[in-house]
Write a protein that holds these residues in place. Structure first.
Motif, PDB file in Angstrom:
ATOM      1  N   HIS A   5       0.867  -1.195   0.000  1.00  0.00           N
ATOM      2  CA  HIS A   5       0.000   0.000   0.000  1.00  0.00           C
ATOM      3  C   HIS A   5       0.897   1.236   0.000  1.00  0.00           C
ATOM      4  O   HIS A   5       1.517   1.564   1.013  1.00  0.00           O
ATOM      5  N   HIS A   7       1.966   5.300  -2.011  1.00  0.00           N
ATOM      6  CA  HIS A   7       1.604   6.458  -2.843  1.00  0.00           C
ATOM      7  C   HIS A   7       2.895   6.973  -3.485  1.00  0.00           C
ATOM      8  O   HIS A   7       3.523   7.909  -2.988  1.00  0.00           O
ATOM      9  N   ALA A 163      -1.874   2.897  -4.312  1.00  0.00           N
ATOM     10  CA  ALA A 163      -3.205   2.853  -3.720  1.00  0.00           C
ATOM     11  C   ALA A 163      -4.207   3.901  -4.208  1.00  0.00           C
ATOM     12  O   ALA A 163      -5.247   4.079  -3.579  1.00  0.00           O
ATOM     13  N   LYS A 220      -9.801   1.290  -5.953  1.00  0.00           N
ATOM     14  CA  LYS A 220      -9.617   1.760  -4.578  1.00  0.00           C
ATOM     15  C   LYS A 220     -10.792   2.632  -4.178  1.00  0.00           C
ATOM     16  O   LYS A 220     -11.138   3.593  -4.874  1.00  0.00           O
ATOM     17  N   HIS A 305      -6.036  -0.973   5.583  1.00  0.00           N
ATOM     18  CA  HIS A 305      -5.842  -0.509   6.970  1.00  0.00           C
ATOM     19  C   HIS A 305      -6.512  -1.418   8.006  1.00  0.00           C
ATOM     20  O   HIS A 305      -5.860  -1.839   8.935  1.00  0.00           O
ATOM     21  N   ASP A 368       2.254   2.593   3.486  1.00  0.00           N
ATOM     22  CA  ASP A 368       1.440   3.765   3.168  1.00  0.00           C
ATOM     23  C   ASP A 368       2.322   5.007   2.975  1.00  0.00           C
ATOM     24  O   ASP A 368       1.914   6.114   3.298  1.00  0.00           O
TER      25      ASP A 368
HETATM   26 ZN   LIG Z   1      -2.905   5.241   1.615  1.00  0.00          ZN
END
Ligand SMILES: [Zn+2]
Length: 473
Positions: A5, A7, A163, A220, A305, A368
């Motif tokens: 996950h 970005h 993500a 997503k 999450h 993340d």
């Molecule tokens: Zn995220």
């Protein structure tokens, strides 16, 4: 090592922006802007990271900033997202003058004597200027993605699951791949809130790359917000804000609807859910869609999450075959305040990796990034210790949820591969697989948890080819 996950575009953008993290004075910040202003005529100069909390008692005005960069609009975001500092040129472009009224939930700071805006914009007032920053071009996205990817292989990652992917990002990925400038394997979760993009892909079906360079087979969605800002949707009110239960951002019917259609067309759905109410809602929506989709085999629906779970919902992941895609470092970043939000009972179902694993569910791990560090060894350390990097709290925070080193490693390798339907080709080093692997300077199975933090990546291989080599010391 796979980060399930991420970005990547945001990581690259943060590397491209002027980094003002740790800058102590206005003069220091301005000196850095000045260097940038010399390089790029009339382009926006974007920065971030000055500490609006620390500077609150002595916010600068924009006189010196405007003198340093009279032609280039400058927009410097604060570290925590609550304030921005803009120069005169940027205020002019946004049409902000003495007469401009403060927006709702925002404040334009003004000079006490003249009433002129000082360039400091608080909360929602930031958008008055931010919305004038020109949208990113494919060329800029490519530059950011290439930089971000370089950081990833340097940290030992061979694949990532991005993500929230837009059309612009797809265009940029494809060009970078064509130009052989993308060292990482990419698994894309398309932005499920972008209706035209969703409709287009549902019509054309998933793009499954046999070479695993770029696979597009997931959407997503966001079911709620974040716990820190009390946007996470809870079943009962916040412990420290009894008037609120947070916010559901995509209703159950919409999650169900996209899931049902995705299952018919062979797509995976990955839904962000933080609060226990959001998690239950998504589990309910997934359950119904699965029940009604007899054609869907091996759906591997994901909750991103799965941060706060009601005890009765924990067994549902394994039972329904739903993947709990969790982030060890979120726990150790949030632990100073998470219990304040949730109280002593609900906290037991928060970041409950061990409980979820014990039911037999698949639990890929991830960072993340760039919200958290992309270094997977920090994630592994957090997963097995539930301590911050300085070893606090002693014994670990809610230590009953620590996982074994083996489970932590599986989370970053074969479980992450499973979450993208690729466990037959990657996630372990064995004959017939893709030869993606990372060479590190210590045997991770023989060091103390603390030593895991200082593991250095020596080489990263993707498809048997070195995509990163550390310089000899
Ligand atoms: Zn995220």
């Amino acid at each position: 090592m796979i980060d399930a996950h991420t970005h990547l575009l945001s990581l690259g953008q943060s590397l491209l922006k002027l980094n003002l993290k740790g800058v102590a004075t206005e003069q220091e910040a301005i000196a850095r802007v000045k260097q940038k202003a010399a390089a790029a005529a009339n382009e926006w100069i974007l920065g971030w990271g000055w500490d609006e909390g620390e500077w609150a008692s002595h916010y600068p005005n924009n006189a010196a900033l405007s003198a340093a960069s009279p032609q280039n609009p400058v927009y410097l975001a604060g570290l925590h997202g609550f304030a921005a500092w803009a120069n005169k040129r940027a205020l002019d472009i946004a049409g902000i003058t003495k007469e401009t009224k403060d927006p709702e939930n925002g404040k334009i700071l003004r000079d006490e004597k003249t009433g002129e805006p000082t360039g400091i914009l608080l909360n929602r007032a930031q958008e008055l200027v931010a919305k004038h920053i020109p949208p990113m071009t494919v060329a800029q996205a490519k530059k950011a993605l290439a930089l971000g990817a370089e950081e990833c292989v340097k940290n030992g990652l061979t694949s990532i699951h991005e993500a929230q992917v837009t059309q612009l990002m797809l265009d940029a990925y494809r060009e970078l791949i064509r130009e052989k400038r993308m060292p990482l394997r990419l698994y894309a979760m398309l932005d499920g809130a972008d209706n035209p993009l969703v409709e287009e892909w549902l019509k054309r079906g998933p793009e499954i790359d046999a070479q695993h360079q770029l696979t597009i087979r997931a959407f997503k969605l966001f079911a709620d917000g974040a716990l820190g800002s009390r946007g996470a949707a809870l079943l009962e009110p916040y412990n420290d804000a009894p008037q609120t239960k947070g916010v559901v951002t995509t209703p159950e019917a919409a999650v169900y609807d996209l899931t049902r259609r995705s299952l018919q067309r062979g797509f995976q759905v990955c839904t962000h859910a933080i609060g226990d109410a959001a998690n239950r809602m998504v589990l309910d929506a997934y359950e119904r869609a699965l029940r009604e989709s007899s054609e869907a085999r091996d759906a591997r629906l994901r909750i991103e999450h799965a941060q706060v779970l009601s005890p009765q919902d924990i067994p549902r992941f394994a039972k329904l075959g739903i993947i709990a895609s969790m982030q060890p470092v979120h726990c150790t970043s949030d632990m100073p305040w998470a219990e304040k939000r949730l109280g002593p009972e609900r906290i037991k179902g928060a970041y409950a990796w061990r409980s979820v694993l014990a039911t037999g569910a698949h639990v890929p791990f991830s960072s993340d990034f760039p919200g958290e560090t992309l270094n997977p060894f920090y994630g592994i350390y957090a997963a097995i210790t539930r301590q911050d990097p300085s070893g606090n709290p002693p014994g670990g925070w809610h230590p009953e949820q620590k996982v074994s080193l083996d489970d932590a490693l599986r989370g970053y390798t074969v479980e992450a591969a499973y979450a993208e339907f690729a466990e037959k080709d990657k996630g372990t080093i064995e004959n017939g697989k893709l030869a993606d692997f990372t060479v590190i300077d210590k045997d991770i199975t023989r060091v103390t948890p603390k030593e895991i933090l200082s593991i250095t990546v020596l080489k990263t291989f993707v498809a048997g080819k070195a995509v990163y080599e550390a310089r000899p010391q």
